[in-house]
Structures are given as structure tokens and as C-alpha cells.
Design a protein around this motif. Structure first.
Motif, PDB file in Angstrom:
ATOM      1  N   TRP A  40      21.717  40.401  71.082  1.00  0.00           N
ATOM      2  CA  TRP A  40      21.696  41.514  72.025  1.00  0.00           C
ATOM      3  C   TRP A  40      23.082  41.763  72.610  1.00  0.00           C
ATOM      4  N   GLU A  41      23.822  40.716  72.871  1.00  0.00           N
ATOM      5  CA  GLU A  41      25.165  40.888  73.417  1.00  0.00           C
ATOM      6  C   GLU A  41      26.069  41.636  72.439  1.00  0.00           C
ATOM      7  N   LYS A  42      25.954  41.333  71.154  1.00  0.00           N
ATOM      8  CA  LYS A  42      26.752  42.029  70.148  1.00  0.00           C
ATOM      9  C   LYS A  42      26.374  43.501  70.079  1.00  0.00           C
ATOM     10  N   ILE A  43      25.068  43.777  70.272  1.00  0.00           N
ATOM     11  CA  ILE A  43      24.612  45.167  70.241  1.00  0.00           C
ATOM     12  C   ILE A  43      25.108  45.924  71.471  1.00  0.00           C
ATOM     13  N   CYS A  44      25.029  45.263  72.628  1.00  0.00           N
ATOM     14  CA  CYS A  44      25.308  45.946  73.890  1.00  0.00           C
ATOM     15  C   CYS A  44      26.797  45.983  74.237  1.00  0.00           C
ATOM     16  N   SER A  45      27.512  44.918  73.882  1.00  0.00           N
ATOM     17  CA  SER A  45      28.917  44.794  74.275  1.00  0.00           C
ATOM     18  C   SER A  45      29.016  44.951  75.783  1.00  0.00           C
ATOM     19  N   THR A  46      29.818  45.877  76.270  1.00  0.00           N
ATOM     20  CA  THR A  46      29.966  46.047  77.725  1.00  0.00           C
ATOM     21  C   THR A  46      29.180  47.253  78.234  1.00  0.00           C
ATOM     22  N   GLN A  47      28.552  48.009  77.337  1.00  0.00           N
ATOM     23  CA  GLN A  47      27.839  49.218  77.724  1.00  0.00           C
ATOM     24  C   GLN A  47      26.332  48.976  77.763  1.00  0.00           C
ATOM     25  N   GLU A  48      25.663  49.724  78.614  1.00  0.00           N
ATOM     26  CA  GLU A  48      24.202  49.678  78.621  1.00  0.00           C
ATOM     27  C   GLU A  48      23.690  50.368  77.362  1.00  0.00           C
ATOM     28  N   THR A  49      22.800  49.700  76.628  1.00  0.00           N
ATOM     29  CA  THR A  49      22.359  50.204  75.330  1.00  0.00           C
ATOM     30  C   THR A  49      20.841  50.118  75.238  1.00  0.00           C
ATOM     31  N   THR A  50      20.244  51.105  74.572  1.00  0.00           N
ATOM     32  CA  THR A  50      18.802  51.072  74.323  1.00  0.00           C
ATOM     33  C   THR A  50      18.528  50.242  73.068  1.00  0.00           C
ATOM     34  N   VAL A  51      17.630  49.272  73.213  1.00  0.00           N
ATOM     35  CA  VAL A  51      17.310  48.377  72.107  1.00  0.00           C
ATOM     36  C   VAL A  51      15.795  48.319  71.939  1.00  0.00           C
ATOM     37  N   GLU A  52      15.348  48.342  70.682  1.00  0.00           N
ATOM     38  CA  GLU A  52      13.919  48.111  70.398  1.00  0.00           C
ATOM     39  C   GLU A  52      13.738  46.600  70.376  1.00  0.00           C
ATOM     40  N   VAL A  53      13.184  46.054  71.451  1.00  0.00           N
ATOM     41  CA  VAL A  53      13.205  44.605  71.646  1.00  0.00           C
ATOM     42  C   VAL A  53      12.071  43.881  70.933  1.00  0.00           C
ATOM     43  N   PHE A  54      10.969  44.565  70.614  1.00  0.00           N
ATOM     44  CA  PHE A  54       9.822  43.853  70.042  1.00  0.00           C
ATOM     45  C   PHE A  54      10.156  43.209  68.701  1.00  0.00           C
ATOM     46  N   GLU A  55      10.914  43.896  67.875  1.00  0.00           N
ATOM     47  CA  GLU A  55      11.291  43.335  66.577  1.00  0.00           C
ATOM     48  C   GLU A  55      12.065  42.027  66.760  1.00  0.00           C
ATOM     49  N   HIS A  56      13.005  42.011  67.713  1.00  0.00           N
ATOM     50  CA  HIS A  56      13.805  40.810  67.970  1.00  0.00           C
ATOM     51  C   HIS A  56      12.936  39.688  68.543  1.00  0.00           C
ATOM     52  N   ILE A  57      12.059  40.044  69.493  1.00  0.00           N
ATOM     53  CA  ILE A  57      11.200  39.036  70.113  1.00  0.00           C
ATOM     54  C   ILE A  57      10.231  38.454  69.098  1.00  0.00           C
ATOM     55  N   ASN A  58       9.747  39.291  68.189  1.00  0.00           N
ATOM     56  CA  ASN A  58       8.816  38.840  67.159  1.00  0.00           C
ATOM     57  C   ASN A  58       9.458  37.741  66.305  1.00  0.00           C
ATOM     58  N   LEU A  59      10.684  37.956  65.868  1.00  0.00           N
ATOM     59  CA  LEU A  59      11.384  36.959  65.061  1.00  0.00           C
ATOM     60  C   LEU A  59      11.711  35.715  65.881  1.00  0.00           C
ATOM     61  N   THR A 118      14.574  27.611  60.206  1.00  0.00           N
ATOM     62  CA  THR A 118      14.481  28.683  59.212  1.00  0.00           C
ATOM     63  C   THR A 118      15.615  29.690  59.302  1.00  0.00           C
ATOM     64  N   ASN A 119      16.287  29.768  60.480  1.00  0.00           N
ATOM     65  CA  ASN A 119      17.287  30.822  60.707  1.00  0.00           C
ATOM     66  C   ASN A 119      16.702  32.208  60.468  1.00  0.00           C
ATOM     67  N   CYS A 120      15.397  32.350  60.722  1.00  0.00           N
ATOM     68  CA  CYS A 120      14.729  33.616  60.413  1.00  0.00           C
ATOM     69  C   CYS A 120      15.242  34.772  61.267  1.00  0.00           C
ATOM     70  N   GLN A 121      15.866  34.485  62.405  1.00  0.00           N
ATOM     71  CA  GLN A 121      16.417  35.564  63.227  1.00  0.00           C
ATOM     72  C   GLN A 121      17.697  36.130  62.626  1.00  0.00           C
ATOM     73  N   ILE A 122      18.316  35.379  61.731  1.00  0.00           N
ATOM     74  CA  ILE A 122      19.606  35.779  61.158  1.00  0.00           C
ATOM     75  C   ILE A 122      19.463  36.270  59.726  1.00  0.00           C
ATOM     76  N   ASN A 123      18.747  35.468  58.895  1.00  0.00           N
ATOM     77  CA  ASN A 123      18.762  35.761  57.465  1.00  0.00           C
ATOM     78  C   ASN A 123      17.567  36.556  56.955  1.00  0.00           C
ATOM     79  N   GLY A 124      16.586  36.825  57.802  1.00  0.00           N
ATOM     80  CA  GLY A 124      15.448  37.651  57.384  1.00  0.00           C
ATOM     81  C   GLY A 124      14.523  36.995  56.383  1.00  0.00           C
ATOM     82  N   THR A 125      14.579  35.660  56.266  1.00  0.00           N
ATOM     83  CA  THR A 125      13.748  34.959  55.286  1.00  0.00           C
ATOM     84  C   THR A 125      12.263  35.244  55.485  1.00  0.00           C
TER      85      THR A 125
END
Length: 507
Positions: A168-187, A202-209
Motif C-alpha cells: 500500500w505504501e508503494k501505491i500511495c507514496s506521499t499522496q492520498e490514493t484510492t485503493v481496492e483493498v479487498f483483493e489485498h486483504i484476501n491474499l 507461500t509469498n502469495c501476496q507477491i508472486n500470485g501463486t
């Protein structure tokens, strides 16, 4: 001209076959007619919303119509019969006194729902077993949720949450950003289950296994909900040859492949560890299940093993992901409770680098917010039983054996006769004083009694760890341009995700 001998010989069997099929169809029609008449007689004493003779209460049963249930609860404050097509009816209850009577009995789980779930779970798991076998399996698996074992999971939970927050930090950086959080929370929830319950990185949050697995669980839930509320698909043959039935079989295979892999890898690891003299630092859920099988080979087969793993992986991951998503959504809509939670968390956990069981237990206001989320948006909105004997209700009427009774957790938690202003998010409902004054069966997010959710302490622990770390790093507000919609009557999930504005907080 007279018919030939051959024509006469073939015509007679065809005529007999036609008459036989016609008689079978007529008997089935009579059977369905008598079934409908019996249901009409049994349910005549109970008021209900108008139902179409063919479709029943289809408008209410649509997956994104939870507000329709709120209207019904307001008009019929205790219970109502709900028709699913012309020949099937469920009896919905959402009153604490009704719930108390209902949950004090030992009626089996609803036959149709758990029959529908069995192909995806394998043999029956803890979720849908009944009788002595359920009791035996429950006793065998309960040690896996002892607090001494749960305490060892906190570090792994925090690690998984921080992986998500770094994304999320990489997505947002220093600006307020809209994020679809359910996909991230699910993983993230899947990552936690895999680490804590099955000891797998599993690293499933990173590699999509595990992306195919996550997609399969989501679609399976939708198909199960569709089948439950579509009377014609209650027939196994009709459902099997329908497009949804064919897809359901393919999705079930995806689940089985992943759990088979988990079990086989652990068995291979245990064999290797025994040869090398290695030992784990703590037991996880899979250790408990494998030990139970080793000690009870006659009554705990390989099929039982896989069904228990399937059940915990699917339902645990799914329910936890939904719960955290709804909690974050509720706090995004409630700035004052969100701020108060954050201040409490900071005062107890500091920067969140060192989290312990005892510190989490001190987060009283945050715990009240979690409970209020469970009241306002219960991830598991109902539980059901099939009556093994007649049920006498508080109003003096009774339901016959064989009737499917649905305890609507959503309806109970939204009942204005039980909760003041039920649509408002108010954590202070759960102060000790207010809780003591409330009916003990008014709040049932995990059910209650011997069949209460075996993983409720695990769920509460994960929610506390996750929401604490999230609020220490981000301020969340809703994206009001994206209206919320629900996607299932079996497990409440966001139909189109949950879009939130995320603002990184200063270190």
C-alpha cells in the motif's frame, strides 16, 4: 393394410415405456403437489410478505438485496416463512427468544446446503458433520486453537500484514490514493492461514501463486448461494448438467489440488524431519489434524483429513478476509471511532514493532469496534438447521419435523426491537454495562453453544493484529463514488470490492 409383425413387436415395448414414464411423471407431480399443500398448511399460522406462486420470495433472495431483509424484519419482528420456488420453504427467525430455543436443540445442519458443499470440501468436515462423529472431530481439533498455540502465531500474522501495508505504501507514496483493498486483504488473509495453520511460506501476496485458488473460492461461494436459492438446482442431475454445475466441478478440483499439495508436502517434511531428528518449535493446525489421524486411524481416514483441511482453509481464509474488509470499511465511514482506535493502539503498542497477546487484550475500545462490525455486517449472515422433531415457538405455534429453520444473524443484529438505531455504527453498545443489559442471544456472530465457531479466538486475534498495524500506518476514508454491494447469502463479501482512500501517516 395391416401392420407388419416387426412393427407390432417394436411398438408394444415403446408404448409400455411411454406409459411407464408418464406414470412416473404423474407420481412426481402428485408428490410435489402434496409437498406444497403440506407446506402451505404448516406455514399458514405465520404472517409473511407476499410471494409469487412460482418464484417465491425471489426479490428478497437476490444476493444484493440485504436492505430488503431489513424491511421485512421491521414489518415482521420475530420470524417469517420464505418460499424458494413453489415446493420449498425456509423458516427465517431473528428474535433472541426464538434463537435461544433454536440453538438449545441438537438438530442436524441443513441437508441441502451441506450436501451442496460436500463436493468442494470432499467428505463432510467439521462444518457439516453431525452426531458422534462431529463430537469426536471437534474434540480432536480443539487443541489447535488453544491460546498457547495462538500466541505463537502473532509474529507471523504481523509479518503478513506488514507485507500488505508495504504494498500500500508503494501505491500511495506521499499522496492520498484510492485503493481496492479487498483483493489485498484476501491474499493477506490467505498468507496468514498458510503460515499459521499449515506452516507454509507461500509469498502469495507477491508472486500470485494462489490466485487461481482465491478466484475459485470466490466463485464457489457465488454458485453455492445461487444453488441454495434456486429450487430447480436442488436436483443433483439438473445442477450437474447445467453450466454452473459443470463450472462448480472444475472449481472444486482446484481446491482439492491445493489442499492435497499442502498435506503431501507436510507428510514428506515430517518423514524427512524424523530421519534427520528435526522438530518444529510449535504445533500448527495441520500438525493437530495429522496427529488426530495417526491416533485414530479407524475413525479418521485420509478423506476426513482432507475435508478438515479443505474446510479450515476455505472457510477460515474467506471469513477472515471478509471480516477485516468490513471492519476497515466501517472505520472508514466512522472518523471518530477510527481516531479513538488509533490513539488507543498507539498508547498500548507504540509503533507496533512489538505485539504481544497481553497487549492486544488491553485494546478494549478496538475490541468493541470489532464486535460492532460483526453486529452491523456479520460476515456469516445466517446459520440453518433441519428440524429432527417439532419445534415449539414462543408465540405458541409450532413447526413440524423436517422444516428447515434459518437463524438470520443479519436480521437478529438489525432487529429494531432488539437494537436501538441498528444501522448506526456505535461501538459503545459493547461497553460492559450495555452488554449486561442485553439479551444473551441478541449478538451471535460466531453462533453459541457446542456448535459455536471453533476458530473465533483465531479470528479475533488476527483482526486485532491487522487493524492495529493498518491504523498505525494509514488513515482510511470511503470512496463514496463507489456504492457498496453484497455478493452472497452464505458469506457476505463485497460484490465489486471495497474502494477506500488511503493516506500514509507520518512516522
Amino acid at each position: 393394410m395391416e401392420a407388419s409383425w416387426l412393427e407390432t413387436r417394436w411398438a408394444r415395448p415403446l408404448h409400455l415405456a411411454f406409459v411407464f414414464c408418464l406414470a412416473l411423471a404423474l407420481l412426481q407431480a402428485i408428490k410435489l403437489y402434496l409437498r406444497r399443500q403440506r407446506l402451505l398448511r404448516d406455514l399458514r399460522p405465520f404472517a409473511a410478505p407476499p410471494a409469487h406462486w412460482l418464484h417465491g420470495h425471489r426479490e428478497f433472495l437476490q444476493e444484493d438485496k440485504m436492505e430488503k431483509l431489513d424491511e421485512i424484519v421491521g414489518e415482521y419482528p420475530c420470524a417469517f416463512p420464505c418460499w424458494v420456488g413453489p415446493f420449498q420453504a425456509f423458516f427465517y427467525i431473528y428474535d433472541p427468544d426464538y434463537a435461544k430455543i433454536f440453538l438449545s436443540r441438537t438438530d442436524p445442519k441443513t441437508h441441502c446446503l451441506h450436501k451442496f458443499m460436500t463436493p468442494s470440501l470432499g467428505r463432510k468436515g467439521l462444518l457439516d458433520l453431525d452426531g458422534p462423529k462431529w463430537f469426536q472431530h471437534r474434540c480432536l481439533l480443539t487443541p489447535g486453537f488453544h491460546c498457547d498455540i495462538l500466541k505463537t502465531h502473532i509474529e507471523a500474522m504481523a509479518c503478513s500484514v506488514n507485507i500488505m501495508l508495504d504494498k500500500w505504501e508503494k501505491i500511495c507514496s506521499t499522496q492520498e490514493t484510492t485503493v481496492e483493498v479487498f483483493e489485498h486483504i484476501n491474499l493477506m488473509a490467505l498468507d496468514i492461514i498458510m503460515k499459521c495453520a499449515f506452516g507454509q511460506e507461500t509469498n502469495c501476496q507477491i508472486n500470485g501463486t494462489y490466485d487461481p485458488y482465491v478466484k475459485a473460492t470466490f466463485e464457489l461461494g457465488q454458485i453455492l448461494s445461487h444453488r441454495l436459492y434456486n429450487f430447480w438446482h436442488h436436483n443433483d442431475l439438473i445442477f450437474k448438467f447445467s453450466p454452473k454445475g459443470h463450472h462448480f466441478q472444475k472449481l472444486s478440483k482446484v481446491l482439492h489440488q491445493y489442499t492435497e499439495k499442502i498435506i503431501q508436502e507436510r507428510k514428506n517434511s515430517l518423514k524427512s524431519g524424523m530421519k534427520q531428528g528435526h522438530t518444529q518449535k510449535y504445533q500448527d493446525f495441520l500438525d493437530i489434524v495429522l496427529s488426530a489421524q495417526a491416533e485414530n486411524e479407524d475413525t479418521f481416514s485420509d478423506e476426513d483429513l482432507q475435508s478438515q483441511v479443505n474446510t479450515f482453509l476455505w472457510t477460515g481464509h474467506d471469513a477472515l478476509a471478509a471480516s477485516l474488509s468490513w471492519l476497515l470499511y466501517c472505520l472508514a465511514l466512522s472518523p471518530e471511532p477510527q481516531h479513538r482506535c488509533r490513539e488507543e493502539i498507539r498508547s498500548i503498542l507504540g509503533d507496533g514493532s512489538f505485539i504481544t497477546w497481553d497487549k492486544l487484550d488491553e485494546m478494549s475500545y478496538t475490541t468493541m469496534c470489532i464486535k460492532e462490525m460483526f453486529r452491523l455486517i456479520p460476515p456469516i449472515p445466517s446459520i440453518s438447521r433441519e428440524l429432527s422433531k417439532p419445534l415449539m415457538l414462543p408465540d405458541g405455534h409450532s413447526l413440524p419435523a423436517g422444516m428447515t429453520v434459518v437463524l438470520s444473524i443479519w436480521g437478529l443484529h438489525h432487529n429494531p426491537a432488539v437494537w436501538k438505531s441498528p444501522k448506526i455504527f456505535d461501538p459503545l453498545r459493547f461497553t460492559k454495562e450495555n452488554s449486561d443489559q442485553r439479551h444473551p442471544y441478541a449478538f451471535l456472530p460466531f453462533s453459541t453453544g457446542p456448535r459455536s465457531c471453533i476458530g473465533q479466538q483465531f479470528a479475533m486475534l488476527e483482526l486485532k493484529v491487522a487493524i492495529a498495524l493498518i491504523l498505525l500506518r494509514f488513515r482510511v476514508t470511503p470512496d463514496l463514488t463507489r456504492p457498496l454491494a453484497f455478493t452472497s447469502h452464505i458469506l457476505l463479501k463485497p460484490k465489486h470490492g471495497i474502494h477506500l482512500h488511503l493516506k500514509k501517516l507520518p512516522e
